[in-house]
Design a protein around this motif. Structure first.
Motif, short mmCIF file in Angstrom:
data_model
loop_
_atom_site.label_atom_id
_atom_site.label_comp_id
_atom_site.label_asym_id
_atom_site.label_seq_id
_atom_site.Cartn_x
_atom_site.Cartn_y
_atom_site.Cartn_z
N LYS A 292 12.82 -24.26 -33.17
CA LYS A 292 13.80 -25.15 -32.35
C LYS A 292 14.63 -26.29 -33.12
N ALA B 240 18.53 -26.45 -33.33
CA ALA B 240 19.22 -27.81 -33.49
C ALA B 240 20.09 -28.04 -34.64
N ASP B 241 19.60 -27.85 -35.81
CA ASP B 241 20.43 -27.92 -37.00
C ASP B 241 21.67 -26.96 -36.93
N LYS C 209 24.28 -28.33 -34.50
CA LYS C 209 25.14 -29.31 -35.15
C LYS C 209 26.21 -28.71 -36.02
#
Length: 62
Positions: A52, A56-57, A60
């Motif tokens: 997760k 998320a990284d 971004k």
């Protein structure tokens, strides 16, 4: 009429002890399996959290 029961108490005691031993062995095995599954569950939860975070990284960066 009198009915006599010929019960071999030693045989009965051995049979009971044997069954008790099997139950104790099964219980010990189940406890070990629970410990292993608990550890595996913790590892999978950590892997999921890592994925997760990685996702998320990546989001971004896009």
């Amino acid at each position: 009429m009198e009915v006599t029961m010929n019960i071999d108490l030693q045989k009965l005691q051995n049979n009971y002890a044997s069954k008790l031993g099997v139950l104790e062995a099964n219980n010990t095995l189940q406890e070990l399996q629970i410990d292993q599954l608990t550890e595996e569950n913790a590892n999978l939860k950590k892997q999921l959290e890592d994925l997760k975070a990685k996702q998320a990284d990546t989001a971004k960066e896009d």
